[in-house]
Design a protein around this motif. Structure first.
Motif, mmCIF file in Angstrom:
data_model
loop_
_atom_site.group_PDB
_atom_site.id
_atom_site.type_symbol
_atom_site.label_atom_id
_atom_site.label_comp_id
_atom_site.label_asym_id
_atom_site.label_seq_id
_atom_site.Cartn_x
_atom_site.Cartn_y
_atom_site.Cartn_z
ATOM 1 N N GLU A 90 -6.899 14.316 4.657
ATOM 2 C CA GLU A 90 -6.810 13.347 5.761
ATOM 3 C C GLU A 90 -6.700 14.105 7.077
ATOM 4 O OE1 GLU A 90 -7.523 10.926 7.458
ATOM 5 O OE2 GLU A 90 -6.526 9.299 6.362
ATOM 6 N N LYS A 120 3.820 2.957 12.287
ATOM 7 C CA LYS A 120 2.698 2.691 13.194
ATOM 8 C C LYS A 120 3.037 1.596 14.211
ATOM 9 C CE LYS A 120 -0.743 4.474 10.031
ATOM 10 N NZ LYS A 120 -1.767 4.312 9.033
ATOM 11 N N ASN A 145 -10.063 9.080 7.102
ATOM 12 C CA ASN A 145 -10.748 9.771 8.212
ATOM 13 C C ASN A 145 -11.690 10.884 7.756
ATOM 14 O OD1 ASN A 145 -9.696 8.329 10.625
ATOM 15 N ND2 ASN A 145 -7.759 8.895 9.665
ATOM 16 N N TYR A 175 -2.218 14.345 11.426
ATOM 17 C CA TYR A 175 -1.783 13.393 12.461
ATOM 18 C C TYR A 175 -0.733 13.959 13.414
ATOM 19 C CZ TYR A 175 -3.818 8.739 12.692
ATOM 20 O OH TYR A 175 -4.626 7.677 12.984
ATOM 21 N N SER A 222 -2.933 -1.872 8.013
ATOM 22 C CA SER A 222 -3.266 -1.069 9.181
ATOM 23 C C SER A 222 -4.662 -1.390 9.652
ATOM 24 C CB SER A 222 -3.153 0.414 8.822
ATOM 25 O OG SER A 222 -3.962 0.693 7.724
ATOM 26 N N HIS A 223 -5.347 -2.330 8.988
ATOM 27 C CA HIS A 223 -6.763 -2.495 9.283
ATOM 28 C C HIS A 223 -7.155 -3.848 9.815
ATOM 29 C CE1 HIS A 223 -7.595 0.905 6.268
ATOM 30 N NE2 HIS A 223 -7.314 1.350 7.474
ATOM 31 N N LEU A 232 3.382 3.877 7.600
ATOM 32 C CA LEU A 232 3.715 5.132 8.293
ATOM 33 C C LEU A 232 2.454 5.976 8.499
ATOM 34 C CD1 LEU A 232 6.906 6.234 6.274
ATOM 35 C CD2 LEU A 232 6.748 4.707 8.260
ATOM 36 N N PHE A 233 2.387 6.681 9.622
ATOM 37 C CA PHE A 233 1.313 7.670 9.798
ATOM 38 C C PHE A 233 1.488 8.737 8.717
ATOM 39 C CE2 PHE A 233 1.468 5.951 14.137
ATOM 40 C CZ PHE A 233 0.109 5.808 14.403
ATOM 41 N N THR A 234 0.425 9.011 7.993
ATOM 42 C CA THR A 234 0.540 9.891 6.830
ATOM 43 C C THR A 234 -0.112 11.253 7.061
ATOM 44 O OG1 THR A 234 0.324 7.869 5.535
ATOM 45 C CG2 THR A 234 0.290 9.936 4.327
ATOM 46 N N GLY A 235 -1.382 11.257 7.456
ATOM 47 C CA GLY A 235 -2.080 12.512 7.716
ATOM 48 C C GLY A 235 -2.034 13.432 6.507
ATOM 49 N N ARG A 258 -12.190 6.132 -1.056
ATOM 50 C CA ARG A 258 -10.921 6.388 -0.362
ATOM 51 C C ARG A 258 -9.810 6.123 -1.380
ATOM 52 N NH1 ARG A 258 -7.828 2.940 4.335
ATOM 53 N NH2 ARG A 258 -6.087 4.403 4.501
ATOM 54 N N ASN A 271 1.089 4.135 3.121
ATOM 55 C CA ASN A 271 0.284 2.990 3.571
ATOM 56 C C ASN A 271 1.146 1.739 3.467
ATOM 57 O OD1 ASN A 271 -2.661 4.173 1.824
ATOM 58 N ND2 ASN A 271 -2.212 4.372 4.005
ATOM 59 N N ARG A 312 -5.450 6.590 17.293
ATOM 60 C CA ARG A 312 -5.937 6.288 15.930
ATOM 61 C C ARG A 312 -7.449 6.136 15.854
ATOM 62 N NH1 ARG A 312 -2.935 1.357 13.233
ATOM 63 N NH2 ARG A 312 -4.004 2.188 11.401
ATOM 64 N N ARG A 313 -8.065 5.605 16.883
ATOM 65 C CA ARG A 313 -9.465 5.251 16.724
ATOM 66 C C ARG A 313 -10.416 5.763 17.810
ATOM 67 N NH1 ARG A 313 -7.895 5.136 12.605
ATOM 68 N NH2 ARG A 313 -7.896 3.562 10.983
HETATM 69 O O1 LIG Z 1 -1.872 7.372 8.385
HETATM 70 C C1 LIG Z 1 -2.947 7.923 8.114
HETATM 71 O O2 LIG Z 1 -3.018 9.089 7.668
HETATM 72 C C2 LIG Z 1 -4.242 7.185 8.335
HETATM 73 C C3 LIG Z 1 -4.762 6.574 7.069
HETATM 74 O O3 LIG Z 1 -3.823 5.759 6.443
HETATM 75 O O4 LIG Z 1 -4.010 6.175 9.266
HETATM 76 P P1 LIG Z 1 -5.090 5.602 10.291
HETATM 77 O O5 LIG Z 1 -5.495 4.262 9.757
HETATM 78 O O6 LIG Z 1 -4.355 5.496 11.586
HETATM 79 O O7 LIG Z 1 -6.238 6.547 10.404
#
Ligand SMILES: O=C(O)[C@@H](CO)OP(=O)(O)O
Length: 328
Positions: free
Chosen positions: A186, A197, A258, A189, A6-7, A93-96, A82, A89, A213-214
């Motif tokens: 986190e 994602k 985050n 989300y 994701s990075h 998937l978006f986890t939040g 972290r 991950n 996301r950012r």
């Molecule tokens: O899915 C998430 O909860 C976060 C961290 O994995 O994703 P993102 O990188 O979009 O902040």
């Protein structure tokens, strides 16, 4: 299609941020690297004189720290980690705030993180309510040379508190309290939680998903923006964690991309433009020294194969030296 990264797409932003804004290139490289890059150098201070006064390691630790030692020193260590890679991950998937465990890779990352911090004293641990952060803290501390046992405090009800009481002072001394707080969770989300994602980017467009996301202040549908997450995470840091550091305690925080970006924004006085380019790798510890009321970033402690003798401050050097004397 799911991918595990994701990075990687933010690499160019990361290096431009690094070049423009960082006075600590070596130390911050860990923070800004993509997940495919490996750490190379760190701003470790090489050590040290064999004439350093010998202080028993226990005197430098919590529970065993003498008041005299504490009063002389206005310095403490803050380690941020972290969590290691989680199952979501891995699935991209978006986890939040969904509470999923670490993958085997995440477990390995947490163990590696533990090896990096095994010579740094830890007096108190803060983690989120989510298992991936708690697993990371526990697995990392299992590598520590002091072999103190992290014990989760259950203060959610008086019964939970009573039923988890420890009745031996000696056992308490050999324990490290772990405080869990939802404020370190986190970022929530919202309706993106559980969505892939990449598929979400295909559906709503890369730009929109990148904004969710950012961006700093645009929340995902029914979720928290980074600004909202920072508000609660930094308030908790100031209220609950900073007083521990002021008191000379060495603190480990195991949390999330985050919530930790929010805390780093506060520690490094980043602007909202700067923080949106900040990426954190999973399972890489970052060390700060709290001294005279300010935070000094020290980057990531080297892994066991990366440096022979190192320390980040005189006090930490003494601690390591005394562990060496006592245990090897
Ligand atoms: O899915 C998430 O909860 C976060 C961290 O994995 O994703 P993102 O990188 O979009 O902040």
């Amino acid at each position: 299609m799911a991918t595990s990264s994701s990075h990687a797409t933010f690499g160019s932003l990361q290096s431009s941020y690094l070049n423009k804004h960082s006075p600590f290139h070596k130390g911050t490289a860990m923070i800004f690297m993509t997940k495919f890059e490996r750490p190379t150098r760190f701003d470790a201070i090489r050590v040290f004189s064999s004439a350093s006064p010998v202080i028993h390691p226990v005197q430098l630790l919590s529970n065993g720290t003498s008041d005299a030692t504490r009063k002389k020193s206005s310095e403490s260590a803050l380690i941020l980690i972290r969590h290691g890679e989680s199952s979501w991950n891995e699935k991209n998937l978006f986890t939040g705030c969904v509470d999923v465990p670490l993958t085997q890779k995440g477990v390995d990352e947490a163990i590696e993180a533990g090896k990096r911090i095994k010579n740094i004293p830890v007096d108190i641990i803060f983690s989120s309510h989510l298992i991936r952060a708690q697993m990371t803290a526990m697995l990392a501390m299992n590598q520590h040379r002091r072999k103190k046992v992290p014990v989760i405090e259950h203060n959610e009800s008086s019964r939970a508190q009573e039923w988890s009481e420890i009745f031996s002072e000696e056992t308490k001394k050999q324990s490290i309290p772990v405080i869990t707080a939802w404020q370190l969770n986190e970022r929530m989300y919202g309706e993106l939680q559980g969505l892939n994602k990449q598929e979400t980017a295909q559906k709503f467009g890369n730009e929109k998903v990148h904004e969710w996301r950012r961006s700093y202040d645009v929340p995902p549908p029914n979720g928290e923006s980074l600004e909202m997450c920072a508000k609660r995470a930094v308030a908790y840091f100031k209220d609950q964690i900073e007083p521990q550091l002021m008191n000379g305690k060495n603190v480990l925080i195991a949390a999330h991309g985050n919530s930790l970006r929010s805390i780093i924004m506060y520690l490094d006085k980043l602007t909202s433009e700067q923080v949106i380019n900040l990426e954190l790798s999973t399972g890489i510890p970052m060390l700060y020294i709290f001294k005279d009321g300010g935070f000094i970033r020290r980057g990531s402690p080297p892994g066991p194969t990366e440096a022979s003798v190192y320390a980040f401050s005189k006090k930490l050097a003494q601690y390591r030296q005394n562990l060496d004397n006592m245990m090897l």
